[in-house]
Scaffold this active site. Structure first.
Site, PDB file in Angstrom:
ATOM      1  N   CYS A 188      37.657  34.244  32.703  1.00  0.00           N
ATOM      2  CA  CYS A 188      36.192  34.108  32.734  1.00  0.00           C
ATOM      3  C   CYS A 188      35.535  34.472  31.404  1.00  0.00           C
ATOM      4  O   CYS A 188      34.353  34.187  31.193  1.00  0.00           O
ATOM      5  CB  CYS A 188      35.607  34.943  33.867  1.00  0.00           C
ATOM      6  SG  CYS A 188      36.309  34.526  35.466  1.00  0.00           S
ATOM      7  N   HIS A 198      28.519  36.197  32.174  1.00  0.00           N
ATOM      8  CA  HIS A 198      29.381  35.460  33.087  1.00  0.00           C
ATOM      9  C   HIS A 198      28.840  35.631  34.500  1.00  0.00           C
ATOM     10  O   HIS A 198      28.519  36.740  34.931  1.00  0.00           O
ATOM     11  CB  HIS A 198      30.816  35.993  32.986  1.00  0.00           C
ATOM     12  CG  HIS A 198      31.676  35.514  34.111  1.00  0.00           C
ATOM     13  ND1 HIS A 198      31.775  34.185  34.436  1.00  0.00           N
ATOM     14  CD2 HIS A 198      32.456  36.195  34.997  1.00  0.00           C
ATOM     15  CE1 HIS A 198      32.584  34.060  35.471  1.00  0.00           C
ATOM     16  NE2 HIS A 198      33.006  35.257  35.840  1.00  0.00           N
ATOM     17  N   ASN A 219      30.925  31.264  41.042  1.00  0.00           N
ATOM     18  CA  ASN A 219      31.626  31.716  39.835  1.00  0.00           C
ATOM     19  C   ASN A 219      32.493  30.556  39.331  1.00  0.00           C
ATOM     20  O   ASN A 219      33.477  30.192  39.979  1.00  0.00           O
ATOM     21  CB  ASN A 219      32.484  32.938  40.198  1.00  0.00           C
ATOM     22  CG  ASN A 219      33.247  33.499  39.010  1.00  0.00           C
ATOM     23  OD1 ASN A 219      33.380  32.843  37.982  1.00  0.00           O
ATOM     24  ND2 ASN A 219      33.757  34.706  39.172  1.00  0.00           N
TER      25      ASN A 219
HETATM   26  O1  UT7 Z   1      35.067  36.682  37.387  1.00  0.00           O
HETATM   27  C1  UT7 Z   1      35.284  37.901  38.080  1.00  0.00           C
HETATM   28  C2  UT7 Z   1      35.427  37.543  39.517  1.00  0.00           C
HETATM   29  N1  UT7 Z   1      35.414  38.631  40.389  1.00  0.00           N
HETATM   30  C3  UT7 Z   1      34.320  39.127  40.994  1.00  0.00           C
HETATM   31  O2  UT7 Z   1      33.206  38.785  40.768  1.00  0.00           O
HETATM   32  C4  UT7 Z   1      34.586  40.170  42.041  1.00  0.00           C
HETATM   33  C5  UT7 Z   1      33.697  41.350  41.991  1.00  0.00           C
HETATM   34  N2  UT7 Z   1      33.721  41.965  43.291  1.00  0.00           N
HETATM   35  C6  UT7 Z   1      32.907  41.580  44.286  1.00  0.00           C
HETATM   36  O3  UT7 Z   1      32.066  40.746  44.064  1.00  0.00           O
HETATM   37  C7  UT7 Z   1      33.055  42.233  45.618  1.00  0.00           C
HETATM   38  O4  UT7 Z   1      34.066  43.212  45.569  1.00  0.00           O
HETATM   39  C8  UT7 Z   1      33.371  41.200  46.726  1.00  0.00           C
HETATM   40  C9  UT7 Z   1      32.153  40.316  46.962  1.00  0.00           C
HETATM   41  C10 UT7 Z   1      34.548  40.332  46.327  1.00  0.00           C
HETATM   42  C11 UT7 Z   1      33.717  41.911  48.020  1.00  0.00           C
HETATM   43  O5  UT7 Z   1      32.670  42.794  48.389  1.00  0.00           O
HETATM   44  P1  UT7 Z   1      33.042  44.250  48.913  1.00  0.00           P
HETATM   45  O6  UT7 Z   1      31.777  44.923  49.203  1.00  0.00           O
HETATM   46  O7  UT7 Z   1      33.926  44.875  47.862  1.00  0.00           O
HETATM   47  O8  UT7 Z   1      33.791  43.929  50.253  1.00  0.00           O
HETATM   48  P2  UT7 Z   1      35.265  44.347  50.729  1.00  0.00           P
HETATM   49  O9  UT7 Z   1      36.291  43.546  50.031  1.00  0.00           O
HETATM   50  O10 UT7 Z   1      35.387  45.844  50.715  1.00  0.00           O
HETATM   51  O11 UT7 Z   1      35.206  43.884  52.232  1.00  0.00           O
HETATM   52  C12 UT7 Z   1      34.262  44.452  53.164  1.00  0.00           C
HETATM   53  C13 UT7 Z   1      34.411  43.721  54.472  1.00  0.00           C
HETATM   54  C14 UT7 Z   1      35.856  43.660  54.969  1.00  0.00           C
HETATM   55  O12 UT7 Z   1      35.837  43.780  56.398  1.00  0.00           O
HETATM   56  P3  UT7 Z   1      36.153  45.204  57.108  1.00  0.00           P
HETATM   57  O13 UT7 Z   1      37.528  45.538  56.656  1.00  0.00           O
HETATM   58  O14 UT7 Z   1      35.118  46.138  56.596  1.00  0.00           O
HETATM   59  O15 UT7 Z   1      36.024  44.872  58.554  1.00  0.00           O
HETATM   60  C15 UT7 Z   1      36.280  42.263  54.612  1.00  0.00           C
HETATM   61  O16 UT7 Z   1      37.295  41.761  55.443  1.00  0.00           O
HETATM   62  O17 UT7 Z   1      33.977  42.370  54.356  1.00  0.00           O
HETATM   63  C16 UT7 Z   1      34.987  41.483  54.847  1.00  0.00           C
HETATM   64  N3  UT7 Z   1      34.931  40.236  54.120  1.00  0.00           N
HETATM   65  C17 UT7 Z   1      34.190  39.183  54.499  1.00  0.00           C
HETATM   66  N4  UT7 Z   1      33.392  38.998  55.563  1.00  0.00           N
HETATM   67  C18 UT7 Z   1      32.751  37.818  55.660  1.00  0.00           C
HETATM   68  C19 UT7 Z   1      35.560  39.922  52.954  1.00  0.00           C
HETATM   69  N5  UT7 Z   1      35.236  38.668  52.580  1.00  0.00           N
HETATM   70  C20 UT7 Z   1      34.379  38.201  53.528  1.00  0.00           C
HETATM   71  C21 UT7 Z   1      33.694  36.976  53.685  1.00  0.00           C
HETATM   72  N6  UT7 Z   1      32.896  36.832  54.764  1.00  0.00           N
HETATM   73  N7  UT7 Z   1      33.796  35.959  52.802  1.00  0.00           N
END
Ligand code: UT7
Length: 322
Positions: free
Chosen positions: A115, A249, A279
């Site tokens: 990225c 980005h 993204n």
């Molecule tokens: O170019 C660089 C690219 N990378 C990025 O931009 C990533 C940066 N990070 C982020 O943007 C965030 O970490 C994410 C958006 C990817 C994830 O957010 P988070 O607040 O860190 O969520 P998490 O991974 O801790 O997941 C929280 C919950 C989980 O459920 P439980 O275990 O709490 O029941 C996940 O299974 O959200 C669930 N979850 C979803 N639910 C609905 C994960 N993805 C999804 C989804 N829809 N798409």
């Protein structure tokens, strides 16, 4: 003194926008509310089967060449930033040179910094231009990340989209253009964002899909995007308040907001496209740049900070006066 100025921009997004609800209706266990709240993403675009990064790059490049008002034959350097090349080799830049019909024997190569790729490519092109070895560079970020997404992993597949953005960076006697650049990498963080698959002896070994530790990426991104913004401003001898526009980005609106807060830049100065494009990795910065140049927000004399962060881990910034 030779200056390297951005004299044209272009971009291309394939197909119709795909909404969060469209993804949910395709069987991904997600919702518009979850994606929009956590990331700010509402739409992204996906390239149709058979369309590669070089095809998206071609459309964006044609626009950039037209907006610069130059003949494509004057392009003597092509650098394409991509992590999703059409093939392992030749480079996407060489394929693009062919598709543009450029037969002048100029240089063409790819840069792979995920990225941060476009920022790396632009900083590289600037060195060529300022050295006097080349006069007119086409610098492109082009990606088809939809090809490396695991549609069973809802934590990653909802985040990315396809697209391309391009600029013409030309030698000029007029002062301005690229004022400073800073590129960095820390390979010890290679495992928090990767596509670990390899092609070896006719077989693909390891996963061909993107894997990510989202929270680790989030924290890393906010820290380094903030630091490199300050570094680029200091290198150019200007204050943060002198920057007219910031084009980071486009990964997540919360990363953009947290970085802006950390550095003391009001969100009104941050160009945001993550809501409409998702993204698009190396394409996100030049896509946002083209949008803001075309809608009149970026005007002659404006100082614009382009910055990226991505797998590697890599990060960097280029400060440009238009
Ligand atoms: O170019 C660089 C690219 N990378 C990025 O931009 C990533 C940066 N990070 C982020 O943007 C965030 O970490 C994410 C958006 C990817 C994830 O957010 P988070 O607040 O860190 O969520 P998490 O991974 O801790 O997941 C929280 C919950 C989980 O459920 P439980 O275990 O709490 O029941 C996940 O299974 O959200 C669930 N979850 C979803 N639910 C609905 C994960 N993805 C999804 C989804 N829809 N798409």
């Amino acid at each position: 003194m030779i200056y390297a100025r951005i004299v044209g921009t272009g971009s291309h997004l394939p197909g119709d926008p795909v909404s969060n609800s469209d993804l949910a209706s395709r069987g991904i266990e997600t919702s518009d509310e979850w994606i929009a709240d956590r990331t700010g993403i509402r739409f992204r675009h996906f390239a149709a089967k058979g369309i590669g990064s070089s095809d998206l790059a071609l459309e964006a490049s044609r626009q950039a060449i037209a907006s610069a008002g130059i003949d494509s034959a004057t392009v003597d350097l092509i650098i394409v930033a991509t992590s999703t090349p059409d093939v392992i080799f030749p480079s996407t830049a060489a394929l693009l040179q062919d598709k543009l019909g450029i037969r002048n024997g100029g240089a063409a190569f790819d840069v792979q910094a995920v990225c941060t790729g476009f920022v790396y490519a632009l900083a590289t092109a600037e060195k060529f231009i300022r050295s006097g070895s080349h006069r007119c560079a086409l610098v492109v970020g082009a990606e088809v990340f939809s090809r490396i997404l695991d549609w069973k992993d809802r934590g990653t597949c909802v985040l990315f989209g396809d697209g391309a953005g391009a600029v013409i960076l030309a030698a000029s006697d007029l002062s301005g253009g690229v004022l400073s650049s800073a590129l960095h990498a820390d390979g010890s963080h290679n495992n928090i964002l990767s596509v670990p698959g390899q092609v070896s002896s006719g077989r693909v070994t390891g996963s061909p899909f993107l894997q990510m530790d989202g929270q680790a990426v989030f924290k890393f991104a906010v820290r380094v995007l903030g630091d490199v913004a300050v570094e680029a401003a200091e290198l150019a001898g200007i204050g943060i308040a002198d920057i007219d526009w910031v084009i980071p980005h486009q990964a997540n609106i919360r990363i953009l907001q947290a970085t802006a807060r950390r550095v003391g830049i009001p969100m009104e100065k941050v160009i945001v496209t993550v809501d409409k494009h998702g993204n698009t990795s190396a394409a996100s910065v030049p896509l946002a740049l083209d949008l803001a140049a075309r809608d009149g927000r970026i005007r002659p004399g404006h100082k614009v900070l382009l910055e990226g962060v991505g797998g590697g881990f890599t990060w960097g910034a280029v400060l440009v006066e238009f």
